[in-house]
Design an enzyme around this catalytic site. Structure first.
Site, PDB file in Angstrom:
ATOM      1  N   SER A   1      89.065 -16.690  19.428  1.00 52.66           N
ATOM      2  CA  SER A   1      90.106 -15.657  19.521  1.00 52.66           C
ATOM      3  C   SER A   1      91.305 -16.220  20.254  1.00 52.66           C
ATOM      4  CB  SER A   1      89.566 -14.437  20.275  1.00 52.66           C
ATOM      5  OG  SER A   1      90.618 -13.537  20.598  1.00 52.66           O
TER       6      SER A   1
ATOM      7  N   TYR B   1      86.099 -11.431  28.034  1.00 48.63           N
ATOM      8  CA  TYR B   1      85.990 -11.700  26.596  1.00 48.63           C
ATOM      9  C   TYR B   1      86.781 -12.957  26.257  1.00 48.63           C
ATOM     10  CZ  TYR B   1      86.872 -11.203  21.579  1.00 48.63           C
ATOM     11  OH  TYR B   1      86.986 -11.434  20.220  1.00 48.63           O
TER      12      TYR B   1
ATOM     13  N   LYS C   1      85.512 -16.669  24.847  1.00 50.12           N
ATOM     14  CA  LYS C   1      86.035 -17.321  23.641  1.00 50.12           C
ATOM     15  C   LYS C   1      86.603 -18.697  23.967  1.00 50.12           C
ATOM     16  CE  LYS C   1      85.069 -14.213  20.542  1.00 50.12           C
ATOM     17  NZ  LYS C   1      84.171 -14.514  19.402  1.00 50.12           N
TER      18      LYS C   1
END
Length: 239
Positions: free
Chosen positions: A131, A144, A148
Site C-alpha cells: 500500500s 497498517y 505494509k
C-alpha cells in the site's frame, strides 16, 4: 490467491483467468467464494474458505492447488486487515499483533508453503499487495502502514533469497474503490479524487492488470520491485 472473493483480489483472479491461468482463491466465507468461482468459471477456479493466517488452511490450499490444477506456479498475497483507526499511542496492542500476523507473517508463511510444496523445485512468481500507506506516515492508519512497509521489505528480502528461479515483487495501491476502503472516500469521492493528478480513484482492474504483468513472463527480469499504482497522488504529497 488470498483475499480474492471480491475487490482487488477478485479483479486479479479475473485477469489471470482471462490470460489462461487456473486459480485457487481464498477468503473467510465460502458463500462469497462460491459466487466468485461461479463468476470466474468453475473450470478455471477453486474457492477454499479459511483464515489467511491459519497455517493448516494454507497447507490445505497449496495441496489442493497441486492436486486440482497440477502446480502452484503463482502466488498472490492480497489479504490485508486494518481494524483500527487513530493515533498509534492509543493503539490496542492486541489489534496491532493481529494486523502484523495477517498482513506480514501470513504472507511469509504462504510463500513458505508454496516454496516447500512446489516452487523450490519448479520456480514461480509471487506478488504481495502492499500500500502507499507503507511509503510514508499515514495519519490514522499508522500501524497498517507500518505493516505494509514491512511487507515491502519482506518482498525485497525474499527476492534476494529465492532468485533466480522465483521472482518476488509487490504493488502499492492508493485508494481503490472497494468495500475495504469505503471509509476513505464515501460521500466525498470527488474531493478525495481531486488530489490525484489523474482525477479519479482506482478501481480493482487497475491493480489486477499490473499484478498480472508482474506474474507474467513480460516481467521476467523484474524481482524485488514495488510498483506504485496511485493515480499520481504520491507525487503531490498524498497517501
Amino acid at each position: 490467491m488470498t483475499g480474492a472473493s471480491r475487490g482487488i483480489g477478485l479483479a486479479i483472479a479475473e485477469r489471470l483467468v482471462a490470460e489462461g491461468a487456473k486459480v485457487v482463491i481464498t477468503a473467510r466465507k465460502q458463500e462469497a467464494l462460491d459466487q466468485a468461482v461461479a463468476q470466474l468459471g468453475p473450470e478455471h477456479a477453486l474457492g477454499i474458505a479459511g483464515h489467511a493466517d491459519d497455517a493448516d488452511h494454507q497447507a490445505e490450499v497449496v495441496a489442493r492447488a497441486v492436486d486440482t490444477f497440477g502446480s502452484v506456479d503463482l502466488l498472490v498475497n492480497n489479504t490485508g486487515i486494518n481494524p483500527t483507526y487513530g493515533p498509534m499511542v492509543e493503539l490496542d496492542l492486541a489489534a496491532a499483533r493481529k494486523i502484523f500476523e495477517v498482513n506480514c507473517l501470513a504472507a511469509l508463511s504462504w510463500v513458505q508453503q508454496a516454496y516447500r510444496r512446489w516452487m523450490k523445485e519448479h520456480g514461480g512468481a509471487v506478488v504481495n499487495v502492499s500500500s502507499v500507506a507503507g511509503l510514508r506516515p499515514a495519519p490514522g492508519i499508522g500501524f497498517y502502514g507500518a505493516s505494509k512497509a514491512m511487507l515491502t521489505h519482506l518482498t525485497q528480502q525474499l527476492a534476494v533469497e529465492l532468485g533466480p528461479d522465483i521472482r518476488v515483487n509487490a504493488v502499492a495501491p492508493a485508494v481503490v474503490k472497494t468495500k475495504f476502503a469505503t471509509a476513505l472516500y464515501e460521500g466525498r469521492e470527488e474531493q478525495v479524487a481531486g488530489a490525484y493528478p489523474l482525477k479519479r480513484l482506482g478501481v480493482p482492474d487497475d491493480i489486477g492488470s499490473v499484478v498480472a504483468f508482474l506474474l507474467s513472463e513480460d516481467a521476467a527480469w523484474m524481482t524485488g520491485q514495488l510498483l506504485v499504482i496511485d493515480g499520481g497522488v504520491t507525487l503531490t504529497g498524498g497517501v
